[in-house]
Enzyme design. Structure first.
Site, PDB file in Angstrom:
ATOM      1  N   HIS A  40     -15.008   5.144  -3.029  1.00  0.00           N
ATOM      2  CA  HIS A  40     -15.472   3.815  -3.432  1.00  0.00           C
ATOM      3  C   HIS A  40     -15.679   2.929  -2.213  1.00  0.00           C
ATOM      4  CE1 HIS A  40     -15.596   0.045  -5.782  1.00  0.00           C
ATOM      5  NE2 HIS A  40     -14.891  -0.447  -4.764  1.00  0.00           N
ATOM      6  N   GLU A  41     -14.718   2.914  -1.289  1.00  0.00           N
ATOM      7  CA  GLU A  41     -14.845   2.087  -0.086  1.00  0.00           C
ATOM      8  C   GLU A  41     -16.021   2.540   0.770  1.00  0.00           C
ATOM      9  OE1 GLU A  41     -13.210  -0.663   0.416  1.00  0.00           O
ATOM     10  OE2 GLU A  41     -12.121  -0.322  -1.456  1.00  0.00           O
ATOM     11  N   HIS A  77     -19.373   1.116  -0.361  1.00  0.00           N
ATOM     12  CA  HIS A  77     -19.752  -0.220   0.107  1.00  0.00           C
ATOM     13  C   HIS A  77     -20.528  -0.142   1.422  1.00  0.00           C
ATOM     14  CE1 HIS A  77     -17.838  -2.601  -2.935  1.00  0.00           C
ATOM     15  NE2 HIS A  77     -16.635  -2.104  -2.700  1.00  0.00           N
ATOM     16  N   GLU A 126     -19.398  -3.829  -6.740  1.00  0.00           N
ATOM     17  CA  GLU A 126     -18.272  -2.992  -7.155  1.00  0.00           C
ATOM     18  C   GLU A 126     -18.729  -1.894  -8.109  1.00  0.00           C
ATOM     19  OE1 GLU A 126     -15.264  -3.032  -5.859  1.00  0.00           O
ATOM     20  OE2 GLU A 126     -15.916  -4.682  -4.567  1.00  0.00           O
ATOM     21  N   ASP A 145     -18.578   2.121  -7.387  1.00  0.00           N
ATOM     22  CA  ASP A 145     -17.970   3.046  -8.344  1.00  0.00           C
ATOM     23  C   ASP A 145     -18.914   4.212  -8.649  1.00  0.00           C
ATOM     24  OD1 ASP A 145     -15.660   1.592  -8.523  1.00  0.00           O
ATOM     25  OD2 ASP A 145     -16.119   0.657 -10.450  1.00  0.00           O
TER      26      ASP A 145
END
Length: 417
Positions: free
Chosen positions: A277-278, A281, A355, A359
């Site tokens: 997930h990070e 970004h 976000e 995901d």
């Protein structure tokens, strides 16, 4: 009364009332659902944990009532109440040069405002956080952090402030454009320097040591085409038991950081999913787009300040008798949040969109089901409410509500079976 004075006071009242109303809605919604865990979490979050999250949220909401009121009072006290002008007069006895005088007035005003908010910060840390078992901060560490932050403000913010005030006074009508160039360079420098030079002043960062987990994360980094200084574990447990993870830095100073409290609570597959997930970004350019947008807003803000600084009623309408570069800067810093507050939902929506996209990236390169499991554990252990007020969440929340986010991740997981 000048029309700009009336506009400022009216918007300040409206924003304060709106913040208070939304805060009260959040308190009421969470308290109303305190005795029942949402069905979607019934097998993963026990009733005691759910009640704790509700009580914690309500306690923070109670503190927020005072914070909202204090923000309004500070804005009024330092503008129409004459606070800026009083500090300015105190420093006139030092007979400093105009730029140095402006620099110390701005720094003194910022320090005074920070001191006013300090009691609420102390109560949150040693009152609410301690009561719910989250705080591990000692008084000594709290003071050390405070002094380090003050020193950084003086060493980094002081020179930046001096240069901007110098440009405001000496660079002509286009000073704001030159100031934006300086601000951009400073922002990029801080973003680059933060992971390696600044953050370690407050926390200890060690390379991920678990060999099995290290191999898992390195494999994920390779699949995602990500190059960085590595994955680091931060000793967040020195201050709090809350767990988290984040991406930081630019260029070769990029880092993925896990709190040690998060590593302790999650399994390998769950940590991999959080890391994915990070990474999302970064790979989806969220970090870059946020940085670019902040710089563009900085350009617009400085251009607006350039116009206001040359408009005498701007000072008179906000309690300043003698126009000056430092007074213009301080008034702008105090007044602008009142006008931009009503744009908060747009920023929150954009963040939630990012976000969701991160995901989806995690679901592609890892396991969406494991990410959902990790998030539920974090919701439970961090006492994050599962039943926020819809309007409050829409207005403020940078992350999607738990029910919506977990349901979406479960759908993504089902699509890959």
């Amino acid at each position: 009364m000048h029309w700009f004075t009336l506009l400022f006071v009216l918007l300040l009242m409206l924003s304060t009332l709106l913040r208070s109303w939304l805060n009260q809605r959040q308190i009421a919604a969470v308290a109303r659902h305190r005795e029942k865990v949402p069905d979607a979490f019934a097998g993963q979050v026990d009733l005691d944990s759910h009640r704790k999250a509700a009580d914690y949220t309500v306690a923070l909401g109670g503190l927020n009532r005072w914070d909202i009121l204090l923000d309004a009072l500070v804005a009024l006290a330092f503008t129409l109440g004459g606070g800026i002008q009083a500090i300015d007069h105190l420093w006139q006895a030092a007979t400093l040069s105009p730029v140095w005088h402006g620099t110390v007035v701005v720094l003194s005003t910022l320090l005074a405002m920070s001191a006013i908010g300090l009691p609420l910060s102390i109560y949150r840390t040693f009152g609410i956080e301690a009561h719910f078992g989250f705080n591990r901060m000692t008084a000594g560490l709290f003071i050390a952090d405070l002094l380090k932050g003050l020193l950084l403000m003086l060493l980094l913010g002081g020179p930046l402030l001096y240069v901007i005030l110098y440009l405001m006074q000496r660079a002509g009508s286009l000073w704001w454009l030159y100031a934006w160039g300086v601000w951009t360079a400073f922002t990029l420098f801080i973003t680059w320097a933060w992971p390696t030079f600044i953050a370690p002043l407050f926390n200890k960062f060690t390379p991920l040591g678990d060999e099995a987990l290290k191999q898992r994360t390195e494999s994920l980094l390779q699949r995602c085409g990500f190059a960085s200084q590595g994955v680091f574990v931060m000793d967040g447990s020195r201050r709090s038991v809350h767990g988290n993870a984040y991406f930081t830095g630019v260029g070769r100073n990029k880092r993925i950081v896990f709190f040690d409290t998060l590593i302790e609570r999650l399994h390998g597959a769950e940590i991999e999913a959080v890391l994915a997930h990070e990474l999302g970004h970064f790979r989806l350019h969220h970090v870059r787009s946020r940085l670019i947008l902040s710089l563009l807003f900085g350009l617009g803000g400085l251009a607006l300040l350039g116009l206001l600084a040359a408009w005498p009623p701007f000072y008179q309408a906000l309690g300043i008798g003698q126009p000056s570069a430092h007074a213009a800067l301080l008034l702008f810093m105090l007044v602008l949040p009142t006008f931009t507050f009503f744009l908060t939902p747009l920023g929150a929506w954009w963040s939630r969109k990012h976000e969701f996209e991160a995901d989806e990236f995690a679901a592609e390169f890892s396991d969406a089901g494991k990410l959902a499991e990790a998030l539920v554990k974090l919701y439970r252990d961090n006492a994050t409410t599962l039943t926020p007020d819809t309007l409050h969440s829409t207005f403020y929340d940078s992350h999607p509500p738990a029910l919506i986010r977990i349901a979406r991740l479960q759908q993504l997981a089902a699509q890959r079976i």
